[in-house]
Structures are given as C-alpha cells and as structure tokens.
Design an enzyme around this catalytic site. Structure first.
Site, mmCIF file in Angstrom:
data_model
loop_
_atom_site.group_PDB
_atom_site.id
_atom_site.type_symbol
_atom_site.label_atom_id
_atom_site.label_comp_id
_atom_site.label_asym_id
_atom_site.label_seq_id
_atom_site.Cartn_x
_atom_site.Cartn_y
_atom_site.Cartn_z
ATOM 1 N N THR A 85 34.624 42.892 33.419
ATOM 2 C CA THR A 85 35.430 44.041 33.816
ATOM 3 C C THR A 85 36.760 43.561 34.388
ATOM 4 O OG1 THR A 85 34.561 44.167 36.078
ATOM 5 C CG2 THR A 85 33.309 45.292 34.356
ATOM 6 N N GLY A 86 37.750 44.447 34.320
ATOM 7 C CA GLY A 86 39.086 44.041 34.754
ATOM 8 C C GLY A 86 39.647 42.941 33.884
ATOM 9 N N ALA A 87 39.361 43.000 32.578
ATOM 10 C CA ALA A 87 39.686 41.895 31.669
ATOM 11 C C ALA A 87 41.094 41.967 31.101
ATOM 12 C CB ALA A 87 38.675 41.860 30.518
ATOM 13 N N SER A 88 41.895 42.937 31.537
ATOM 14 C CA SER A 88 43.233 43.066 30.971
ATOM 15 C C SER A 88 44.276 42.241 31.702
ATOM 16 C CB SER A 88 43.663 44.541 30.965
ATOM 17 O OG SER A 88 43.653 45.064 32.281
ATOM 18 N N SER A 89 43.927 41.683 32.867
ATOM 19 C CA SER A 89 44.888 40.875 33.605
ATOM 20 C C SER A 89 44.168 39.995 34.615
ATOM 21 C CB SER A 89 45.915 41.761 34.332
ATOM 22 O OG SER A 89 45.279 42.511 35.359
ATOM 23 N N ILE A 126 42.242 37.444 36.945
ATOM 24 C CA ILE A 126 41.039 36.615 36.821
ATOM 25 C C ILE A 126 40.239 36.999 35.582
ATOM 26 C CG2 ILE A 126 38.896 35.909 37.937
ATOM 27 C CD1 ILE A 126 40.236 36.638 40.626
ATOM 28 N N GLY A 127 40.111 38.288 35.333
ATOM 29 C CA GLY A 127 39.314 38.740 34.196
ATOM 30 C C GLY A 127 39.883 38.291 32.871
ATOM 31 N N SER A 179 34.689 38.495 48.041
ATOM 32 C CA SER A 179 35.906 38.062 48.725
ATOM 33 C C SER A 179 35.585 37.139 49.883
ATOM 34 C CB SER A 179 36.667 39.283 49.247
ATOM 35 O OG SER A 179 37.696 38.909 50.135
ATOM 36 N N TYR A 205 38.450 47.302 52.070
ATOM 37 C CA TYR A 205 38.180 46.361 50.990
ATOM 38 C C TYR A 205 36.967 45.484 51.297
ATOM 39 C CZ TYR A 205 38.970 42.411 47.805
ATOM 40 O OH TYR A 205 38.819 41.432 46.867
#
Length: 668
Positions: A393-397, A399-400, A525, A538
């Site tokens: 997930t979050g693979a568009s920028s 770490i992902g 985190s 967070y």
C-alpha cells in the site's frame, strides 16, 4: 517543419523528442525496429499520445535504415531536420558492436537522409572523438592526430568523419560530455560514467562512518553534464540559422576534478569522502612538463591501467563493486574541452550547465531508488521473494514505490495499491521496463467498503497472497493545544493508519489461512518507542496497529501467518515535506527504508528497530520522569510547524539541528 529522429527511445533521444514537442511544430517521425514498437508506443503514451509522433519501422543495421522505399519516395524533400542519435554509448561494449552500430548506423542514416533530401543532418557524436588529445580542444578541431584508445573512441571519431566527408546534405555535429541524469528529477536509464561508482559509495555509507577520510588518487579532470541541458541545447542549436558545417561542445565550460566529482556524489550518499595527499598542487611543482607527454605521471598511470595485470587486479577489487577496469581507465580526460563557440551560439537561450552540487543529490536518490540492482545478487532475498506476490500500500511514492521496485528486481510480483491509479500505472510501467511484473489497483484506504472490495478482488485475481506491506499512512504534526478544536485529526489518522490497515489484513486473512502461509509487514514509527511531542494523533494510530498485531500474532501463528513491525525513523519522503525544518534534519532515504522492508520480508523478525528507538524505549522503562523532562525540552525547542499554525515556514535553528542530530531519526 518536420523531423526524423533515430534513437528516440534512447536516453538523450527521449528528452530531445520532448523538447521538439514542446518548442516546435510539425510531425516528428521516429525510427523504430519492429520488435521495439511496443516500447515506442509506451513512450508515445508518456509523451501525451500526440498525433504528431509517427513511428517509422526500420533497422539501424540496414541500408537507408531499412525504411520502406514507398515511405522514402513519399517524404522526399519533406524532412527539414534529421536527428541521428541511435548509437551505442558504452565503454565496455565489444569492437564489433561499436563498429556495427556507431559506424554502420551512421552510414545507413546518411544514406536515408540523402534519399529524402533532408534539410539538415544532425549527428550526435561525443567528446570521445577527441581520443587522447592532450590540451585545449575546441569545436573547430577534429582530426588532430590524436590516439583513439578504445573501440568507442575510434567509432565515434570515424562516425563523425563520415558525416563531415560524406554527408549528402548540410550537417551539424554535437559532442556531449559524459551525460548523467536529469538535473531536476534525477531520471536515468542505465549505469554509465560516474554511476559505476555508486555501488561503492553505497557500500561505504553502510559500513563506514561518514567522517572517516579515505585516501584517493588524483586521476585528473573529467566532464559531466545533465541530460536535460544536452537535449535543450540540441533543440536550440539545431534551429539557430547559419551554423551548418559546425560542431558544438555540449560540455561543462569548467573541467571537473575527478576527486571533487567523486566527493560530491559521496556527500550526496552521506558516505566518507576522499582526501588526496599528493595531488596536482604537488606534482605541478615538479619539472614533469620537460618530459615527453608519454612519460609524464598521468600518462604513465593511464598506460599502467590499460595493461592486462592491472585489469586483472582491478576486476578482482573494484570489479566486485561493478566498476569495470575500462571505466576507471577512462575516468579522466587529458583533453580540456573549450566551448566558447557553443556558448556564443547559445546566447539568449537562457541555457547553462547547472552546478553539479545543485543536483548530485537528485541523481543519487534516483539511482538508489530506481537503478540499484544489488538485490539481484542477494541470494537470501531472491530465494525468499522470487515468484511471490507482495501487496504494497502507498506504492505510488516514497517507501512504497522503492520497495515495489526492489522486490520486483528480486523476482517478486508487487501488487501496487494506492489512491491515485495514474501514479500506480507509472510505477507499474517502470517495473515492467526493468523486466519485472506488477499489478496496479486503485483504492482509497481510508474507505472501509473500498478496502472490502479490494480484498475480494485480490483474493479472486491471485492464487496466493504471500506478503502484505502496510505502508500507506497519514502523519500529523500538531500539538494538543492546537488540536483541541481539530478532533478530526485523530479520526483521520486512525481511519487510515489503524482501521484501514487492519481491515486490509482481515480481508486477506482467509486467503492466507487457506494457503497456510503469509507475512504482514507494518510500517510503524520510531515515535512508538520514543513518544515525541506533537505527534499524539500519529503515534497513537501506529501504536494501535502495533498492539493489534502483537495480540493477533499469537492467534495466527498456527495458521502460518506472521507479523513484523518496523519502527521506522524519519525518512525523506513527500509525507514530511510540509515540515520545512526537516530539510536540514538527518533522515534516511527511501532506499534505505526499503532495505529495511526487504529485510522484514526475507527474515520475518517480529520487530525491526533502530539504536535510537531502542534507547528511547529503554529510557521510558528505566527513567520515565527523566525521559518526559527531556521530551518537554524538545517540545520547547521544536515549535509547531508553520503548516500547523497556518504561517510561513521558517528555517530550523542551530539548536534544533543539533538536537535532531543527537537523537537521529526521531520525528520532532
């Protein structure tokens, strides 16, 4: 106007076509081998699918480039500019390959240019045509009796000579220096020039303290320029009237010392730098100028590097870092490239070579994130990941994105998930261009119903789901005092960081139970261990995910499903960009963060922590009151961000920078 371009799918060619599209009018014909049509079509899509771009099937190895005679007859006298870029740009390529593509390809291109009566033939040569010429070499110079120490040098010289002596139409020649990536994006498509040394810098960064000085050798001067400057200059110079029959040096007007260049990239990598105890400030005082050139120290050193014993030693040492002996042999130039005529022709264009220090970090980041292939030689990683599906997930920028690129290089099949489908498709195309396989699924991971639909689709689309990387997240840095009327901050972070993550896991658990295996990596985190002020929303959401994973781990271990929580330190990603004071804080790169994720996938530990994180957790356990006092001091030193207060961002103070370096990686 109309244009014909060979080598449009190559590195310089792609950027030249972009410049022609943006600045010129008319049709642009692009030479393409039949087997490369899909690659060209993909590029045309990236260029916006312009109808001005028309593929022409042909072959660099055939007479008149193998273009259909009917096409030639139809376009006789209708091509204003013929740009010939197709060639091999590789110091390590064989003599036969250089001869066939560089010399033979140029002859074929000239024969086509003559057959269609092109307006101007633009030949992309190289500074390699100067060979081993010692001294100042300007644009008016060509055949100066220079030696040509490699097949690449020789064929570049011969190709330019053919154009000068045999071109049936007016011509212009462009001699780029060593071309590196884009100065703004860092984009590069191959390992060449200084990039051969990047794996060494990475190894130094990971194993040596950055303050350790290393002994280096003054190899001389080199010359590198970014691809965007080269493409823009070619577009401009190609259309300035009155310059047919001339050559242009697309070089840095100031020669670049090799040691300084290496140190610039080493600094970008946060690796140790080189110190040269005996450099030209010492050797220039010696009466070496009285010696014949071949007996001077630099010439002797270069000759020694070209011997078989030296190649054997270099291949067994630097060669283990991917640095071919041929590259070190030609790392520096005896030639100083004057570009006064070129700079005069560029007057009024606004074009200038940017300073390397201004974009070296961008080049390094792109290489580390997108081009570093070291994982391919990691047997543990390739054994664990080859053929496995990895939901990210979050693979568009951030770490992902880098994790997806890296696991694909190890043979895994990344399943890319993010809200923006367009960016995912770009990631997918990048992975496929590097020989990998990937799938893209757009999903808003704060929408629980959308997650349910996604997990149902994934369970149906794939026979097995081997790994899940919960990377997508939302970070909010705001003190409780400023959050009292913003309860939605807490709801939003919990919705994505906690509820979205566990909803995804729970939706894929039936598949994992069925296959009796699965591993989940949660990007948590360092804040969960250190409890930094202003991150209550967070850190609480990440702590909730940690706690949930810890509890269900005991329930699922019998089903073959395991968890890893990575307590990630501060990473240089778009998520931290709004907090401007982080610009001067020590961070790890997305590439380093992705390495931690790969370790979690391969080794499957329960936790991955940093030393700072462990010390923070220990402090809270042994001396909680002292720990909170220290954190309160940090609360006073690090105010709310300008974004949190709705103000203009200010640069961090020296006190803030000092504390961030002492407690490296903590989110302040």
């Amino acid at each position: 106007m109309s244009y014909f371009v060979t080598g449009a799918t190559g590195f310089i060619g792609r950027y030249l076509v972009s410049e022609l599209l943006a600045n010129r009018e008319g049709t642009i014909y692009l030479l393409c081998r039949g087997g490369s049509r899909a690659r060209l079509d993909a590029l045309i899509t990236q260029w916006g699918g312009s109808s001005r771009l028309v593929p022409v099937i042909g072959d660099l190895r055939a007479d008149q480039l193998g273009v259909d005679p009917d096409w030639i007859a139809e376009h006789d006298g209708k091509i204003d500019h013929f740009f010939h870029l197709a060639a091999i740009y590789d110091m390590t390529a064989s003599d036969e390959m250089n001869e066939e593509l560089n010399v033979g390809g140029t002859r074929a291109a000239l024969s086509l240019a003559g057959a269609i009566n092109a307006g101007v033939f633009h030949q992309v040569s190289s500074i390699a045509a100067s060979g081993d010429y010692a001294g100042l070499y300007d644009e008016s110079m060509f055949d100066e009796g220079q030696g040509l120490p490699s097949a690449y040098h020789r064929t570049k010289f011969e190709s330019e000579k053919i154009v000068r002596e045999e071109s049936p139409v007016p011509w212009r020649v462009y001699r780029p220096a060593v071309v590196v990536g884009h100065s703004e994006t860092g984009a590069m498509d191959k390992i060449d020039g200084p990039y051969y040394f990047f794996p060494l810098f990475k190894r130094m960064r990971d194993n040596l303290p950055s303050w350790l000085p290393l002994v280096g050798v003054d190899l001389g001067d080199t010359n590198v320029v970014p691809v965007d400057y080269v493409a823009k200059a070619m577009d401009y110079l190609g259309h300035v009237p009155g310059h047919d029959g001339e050559a242009f040096h697309l070089v840095n007007p100031e020669p670049q010392n090799t040691v300084e260049l290496f140190n610039t990239f080493a600094a970008a990598a946060k690796a140790p730098q080189f110190a040269v105890p005996i450099d030209r400030t010492v050797t220039n005082r010696l009466p070496t100028a009285l010696l014949p050139r071949q007996f001077r120290p630099g010439a002797l050193f270069g000759a020694a590097l070209r011997t078989a014993p030296a190649h054997l030693v270099l291949n067994q040492t630097l060669g283990r870092f991917g640095i071919p002996a041929e590259v070190l042999e030609h790392a520096a130039f005896p030639t100083v490239y004057a570009s006064k005529s070129t700079q005069k022709a560029l007057a009024g264009s606004g074009l200038a070579v940017p300073d390397l220090e201004s974009y070296a970090g961008t080049l390094w980041s792109y290489w580390e994130d997108m081009l570093d292939d070291s994982i391919k030689s990691d047997r543990a990683a390739t054994s664990a990941l080859k053929g496995k599906t990895v939901v990210i997930t979050g693979a568009s920028s951030g770490i992902g994105l880098v994790t997806a690129v890296q696991v694909a290089k190890a043979g895994a099949i990344p399943i890319l998930v993010a809200r923006g489908k367009d960016k995912l498709e770009q990631t997918k195309a990048l992975i496929e261009s590097q020989g990998g396989q990937a799938y893209a699924y757009g999903c808003d991971l704060s929408d629980l119903q959308a997650i349910d639909a996604l997990t149902t689709q994934l369970s149906g689309d794939f026979e097995h789901i081997d790994y899940v990387v919960n990377n997508a997240g939302r970070s909010i840095r705001r003190s409780l005092k400023l959050s009292e009327d913003r309860f939605h901050d807490f709801e939003r972070t919990m919705q994505l960081n906690y509820f979205g993550a566990i909803r995804l896991i729970m939706g894929l658990l039936p598949k994992m139970r069925e296959q009796k295996s699965g591993h989940v990596v949660n990007i948590s985190s360092i804040g969960v261990l250190t409890n930094p002020p202003r991150f209550s929303a967070y850190v609480a959401s990440k702590a909730a995910l940690d706690a949930w994973s810890n509890v269900v781990s005991s329930e699922l271990v019998g089903d073959g499903v395991s968890f890893t929580s990575i307590h990630m330190p501060l990473v240089r990603t778009p998520m931290i960009a709004p907090t401007k004071m982080y610009d001067r804080f020590p961070t790890i790169s997305p590439g380093q963060a992705a390495s931690m994720v790969v370790s979690a996938l391969v080794e499957r530990p329960h936790e991955i922590n940093t030393l700072t994180g462990n010390l923070g957790a220990l402090a809270h356990t042994l001396a909680p009151k002292v720990a909170f006092r220290i954190l309160n001091l940090a609360y006073q030193v690090f105010p709310d961000s300008a974004a949190a207060k709705g103000e203009t961002a200010a640069a961090p103070t020296n006190e803030q920078v000092m504390m961030s370096r002492v407690l490296k990686g903590v989110h302040w």
